[in-house]
Design a protein around this motif. Structure first.
Motif, short mmCIF file in Angstrom:
data_model
loop_
_atom_site.label_atom_id
_atom_site.label_comp_id
_atom_site.label_asym_id
_atom_site.label_seq_id
_atom_site.Cartn_x
_atom_site.Cartn_y
_atom_site.Cartn_z
N GLU A 123 -28.86 85.81 21.33
CA GLU A 123 -28.71 84.41 21.75
C GLU A 123 -27.32 83.88 21.42
OE1 GLU A 123 -31.32 80.35 21.68
OE2 GLU A 123 -31.25 81.51 19.81
N ASP A 124 -26.82 84.20 20.22
CA ASP A 124 -25.48 83.77 19.83
C ASP A 124 -24.42 84.43 20.71
OD1 ASP A 124 -26.67 82.29 17.82
OD2 ASP A 124 -26.37 83.84 16.29
N ASN A 157 -24.41 82.72 24.05
CA ASN A 157 -23.76 81.41 23.94
C ASN A 157 -22.24 81.55 23.98
OD1 ASN A 157 -26.12 79.91 23.84
ND2 ASN A 157 -26.22 79.93 21.61
N GLN A 172 -28.88 81.75 30.19
CA GLN A 172 -30.01 81.46 29.30
C GLN A 172 -30.48 82.72 28.59
OE1 GLN A 172 -31.16 78.29 29.05
NE2 GLN A 172 -29.70 77.60 30.60
#
Length: 199
Positions: free
Chosen positions: A136-137, A140, A151
């Motif tokens: 997720e990081d 991002n 996403q």
């Protein structure tokens, strides 16, 4: 991303989504970071070089540093030289950060300086470097260098990855994720991409 040569010979590199005000004259050398991230290679000059962020003031005679502005804190990584950190609402002595160290600071203080991580300043060389980074990081960070929405499904958010990835080819990076992790990249449109668990 772009590079700007400053009046004193220092070099300023701006990451995506970044903005600065630069004030150089006989009395001062000031870079105000309004948003985003910079890599500054500061040459020695008659006046110290200052970088002003939303949380405080950085000072150095000559250094190579990255500065990233977040909503509630600033992240400083010193790649060469030394930099002093003075938060806006701090009354004590400035914190001196040596080369190969980074620190996060707020208006009131700072956390413990630690060795720079693998990704510090890598964007200036067109690379995104991950060392046991959460997916997720990672997404991002990757999302800063491409248009649209990128996403991450919560079911795969904590998968860890390592490697060096060229920022100029984010589509290839997404393809590589499918090879190295148990994930599927779903492209609803070119600008709406979700990374989810492979079924």
């Amino acid at each position: 991303r772009r590079t700007v040569q400053l009046a004193d010979g220092s070099q300023l590199q701006l990451n995506t989504g970044s903005a600065v005000d630069v004030h150089f004259d006989g009395q001062q050398r000031l870079v105000r970071l309004l948003e985003g991230e910079i890599l500054l290679t500061a040459r020695a000059g008659q006046a110290p070089l200052h970088v002003l962020t939303g949380q405080g003031l950085l000072s150095s005679q000559a250094a190579r540093l990255t500065v990233r502005q977040f909503n509630d804190h600033t992240q400083l990584a010193v790649l060469a030289g030394q930099v002093e950190v003075m938060p806006n609402r701090y009354n004590g002595l400035a914190l001196r950060v040596d080369a190969a160290h980074q620190v996060n600071f707020t208006r009131k203080g700072w956390d413990t300086p630690r060795p720079t991580d693998a990704n510090s300043g890598a964007w200036a060389d067109g690379m995104l470097v991950a060392a046991h980074m959460r997916l997720e990081d990672f997404l991002n960070e990757l999302g800063r260098y491409r248009r649209g929405q990128l996403q991450c499904d919560p079911h795969v958010a904590n998968l860890l990855l390592s490697g060096s990835y060229p920022l100029d080819d984010s589509e290839r990076i997404l393809d590589l994720l499918e090879i190295s992790l148990p994930v599927k990249v779903r492209r609803f449109t070119r600008y709406w991409v979700t990374v989810q668990a492979r079924v």
